[in-house]
Design a protein around this motif. Sequence first.
Motif, PDB file in Angstrom:
ATOM      1  N   VAL A  23       5.297 -13.074  -7.253  1.00 53.07           N
ATOM      2  CA  VAL A  23       5.573 -13.615  -5.919  1.00 53.07           C
ATOM      3  C   VAL A  23       4.513 -13.147  -4.929  1.00 53.07           C
ATOM      4  CG1 VAL A  23       7.164 -13.478  -3.965  1.00 53.07           C
ATOM      5  CG2 VAL A  23       8.042 -13.903  -6.256  1.00 53.07           C
ATOM      6  N   PHE A  24       4.194 -11.864  -4.976  1.00 56.42           N
ATOM      7  CA  PHE A  24       3.215 -11.309  -4.042  1.00 56.42           C
ATOM      8  C   PHE A  24       1.853 -11.967  -4.222  1.00 56.42           C
ATOM      9  CE2 PHE A  24      -0.124  -8.274  -3.001  1.00 56.42           C
ATOM     10  CZ  PHE A  24       0.232  -7.883  -1.721  1.00 56.42           C
ATOM     11  N   LEU A  25       1.418 -12.152  -5.465  1.00 52.99           N
ATOM     12  CA  LEU A  25       0.083 -12.708  -5.701  1.00 52.99           C
ATOM     13  C   LEU A  25       0.029 -14.208  -5.399  1.00 52.99           C
ATOM     14  CD1 LEU A  25      -0.883 -10.858  -9.006  1.00 52.99           C
ATOM     15  CD2 LEU A  25      -1.656 -10.366  -6.678  1.00 52.99           C
ATOM     16  N   HIS A  63      -3.626  -4.208  -3.696  1.00 52.47           N
ATOM     17  CA  HIS A  63      -2.705  -3.255  -4.315  1.00 52.47           C
ATOM     18  C   HIS A  63      -2.034  -2.369  -3.268  1.00 52.47           C
ATOM     19  CE1 HIS A  63      -6.409  -0.838  -3.962  1.00 52.47           C
ATOM     20  NE2 HIS A  63      -5.616   0.222  -3.963  1.00 52.47           N
ATOM     21  N   VAL A  64      -2.748  -2.078  -2.165  1.00 52.68           N
ATOM     22  CA  VAL A  64      -2.147  -1.296  -1.082  1.00 52.68           C
ATOM     23  C   VAL A  64      -1.087  -2.129  -0.355  1.00 52.68           C
ATOM     24  CG1 VAL A  64      -2.583  -0.058   1.068  1.00 52.68           C
ATOM     25  CG2 VAL A  64      -4.243   0.070  -0.806  1.00 52.68           C
ATOM     26  N   GLN A  65      -1.395  -3.413  -0.111  1.00 50.41           N
ATOM     27  CA  GLN A  65      -0.417  -4.295   0.529  1.00 50.41           C
ATOM     28  C   GLN A  65       0.842  -4.408  -0.326  1.00 50.41           C
ATOM     29  OE1 GLN A  65      -1.847  -8.096   2.068  1.00 50.41           O
ATOM     30  NE2 GLN A  65      -3.956  -7.370   1.935  1.00 50.41           N
ATOM     31  N   LEU A  70       6.513  -3.232  -1.443  1.00 47.85           N
ATOM     32  CA  LEU A  70       7.524  -2.814  -2.404  1.00 47.85           C
ATOM     33  C   LEU A  70       8.281  -1.595  -1.898  1.00 47.85           C
ATOM     34  CD1 LEU A  70       8.562  -3.597  -5.232  1.00 47.85           C
ATOM     35  CD2 LEU A  70       6.992  -1.899  -6.181  1.00 47.85           C
ATOM     36  N   SER A  71       7.572  -0.662  -1.286  1.00 43.15           N
ATOM     37  CA  SER A  71       8.231   0.528  -0.745  1.00 43.15           C
ATOM     38  C   SER A  71       9.221   0.144   0.349  1.00 43.15           C
ATOM     39  CB  SER A  71       7.183   1.494  -0.186  1.00 43.15           C
ATOM     40  OG  SER A  71       6.275   1.888  -1.200  1.00 43.15           O
ATOM     41  N   ALA A  72       8.836  -0.807   1.197  1.00 45.45           N
ATOM     42  CA  ALA A  72       9.742  -1.259   2.250  1.00 45.45           C
ATOM     43  C   ALA A  72      10.969  -1.957   1.673  1.00 45.45           C
ATOM     44  CB  ALA A  72       8.999  -2.183   3.209  1.00 45.45           C
ATOM     45  N   LEU A  73      10.776  -2.711   0.580  1.00 45.26           N
ATOM     46  CA  LEU A  73      11.900  -3.410  -0.044  1.00 45.26           C
ATOM     47  C   LEU A  73      12.966  -2.434  -0.518  1.00 45.26           C
ATOM     48  CD1 LEU A  73      10.334  -6.268  -2.236  1.00 45.26           C
ATOM     49  CD2 LEU A  73      11.628  -6.491  -0.116  1.00 45.26           C
ATOM     50  N   PHE A  74      12.551  -1.318  -1.094  1.00 44.88           N
ATOM     51  CA  PHE A  74      13.508  -0.326  -1.571  1.00 44.88           C
ATOM     52  C   PHE A  74      14.296   0.308  -0.428  1.00 44.88           C
ATOM     53  CE2 PHE A  74      10.834  -0.196  -5.462  1.00 44.88           C
ATOM     54  CZ  PHE A  74      11.850  -0.408  -6.384  1.00 44.88           C
TER      55      PHE A  74
END
Length: 307
Positions: A23-25, A63-65, A70-74
Amino acid sequence: MSSYVLRRLVSIVALAFGISVIVFLIVRLIPGDPALVMLGTNAGDPAVVERLREQLGLHLPLHVQYWRWLSALFQGDFGYSYGYQQSVASLLAANFPATIQLTIAGLGLSLTFGLALGIIAAVKRNRLADTVTMGTALVFMSIPSFWLGLLLILAFAVTLPWFDVVGGTSLKGLVLPAVTLALGTIGFNARFIRSSVIAAQVQKHVVTAHAKGLSRVTVFVRHVLRNAILPILTVVGLQVGQLLSGTVIVETVFSRPGIGRLLVQAILAKDYMTVQAVVLIIAIIYALTNLIVDLLYPVFDPRVASR
């Protein structure tokens, strides 16, 4: 049984991670710069454009984005929609119930009428009722949903003002979108259920039950339907994803609130955060539905758990 459940849970976690990466890519492949789209007439100032890109994190490596997202999603943070000027979580909360309502209604219609048509065709195999039923199912499967939606609007909202259409979230406003969403899957379910019932009718234990003198209704309910329900479960799991994706077209045609219409508007506005969240939510629901189906398999067929 515990090892079976554990394998399914591990696979769903791996699948969710893979979905998030894809999804991200894919969203990043959408042509155009979202900063330029959001600024509109103010995009002529390079300093303003660059400042907005930094706020969105678009200047960072991919990769940083991804890691920040992903960190925010958790933490339950889906990001901020600059196009709607509110958090993505609030957008999902406002639109998600309407989509779930439409999906459940479509699935209910699909299973009810698909099951009825399939059983009629199987019981009346190679007769006129079978031919008519399967012909009708084939027509249902062949009609594009966007064209059907426009026809239903013309027939039952313009010519005969029986139902609400534009933006309708009431029961009257739900009927036409639900029928449009469900009609194609009704045809598929009818054909699939017919095949499953016919295959179950020739099983040895069904023949034995008839030889024992049990009534046709008893044999059909206790032996035929129970054996035919396992492949039907698979179809239900697949169709939840199909119906969810179908809401994108149906909600747009009927101007109905929901995450399908929200997704279309977010794509046109290059709203990365909203697009990522909606696509991820749809994919995760699809995966979880199939997980539930997998966990129900051993209930109807204990042999599955031992494999």
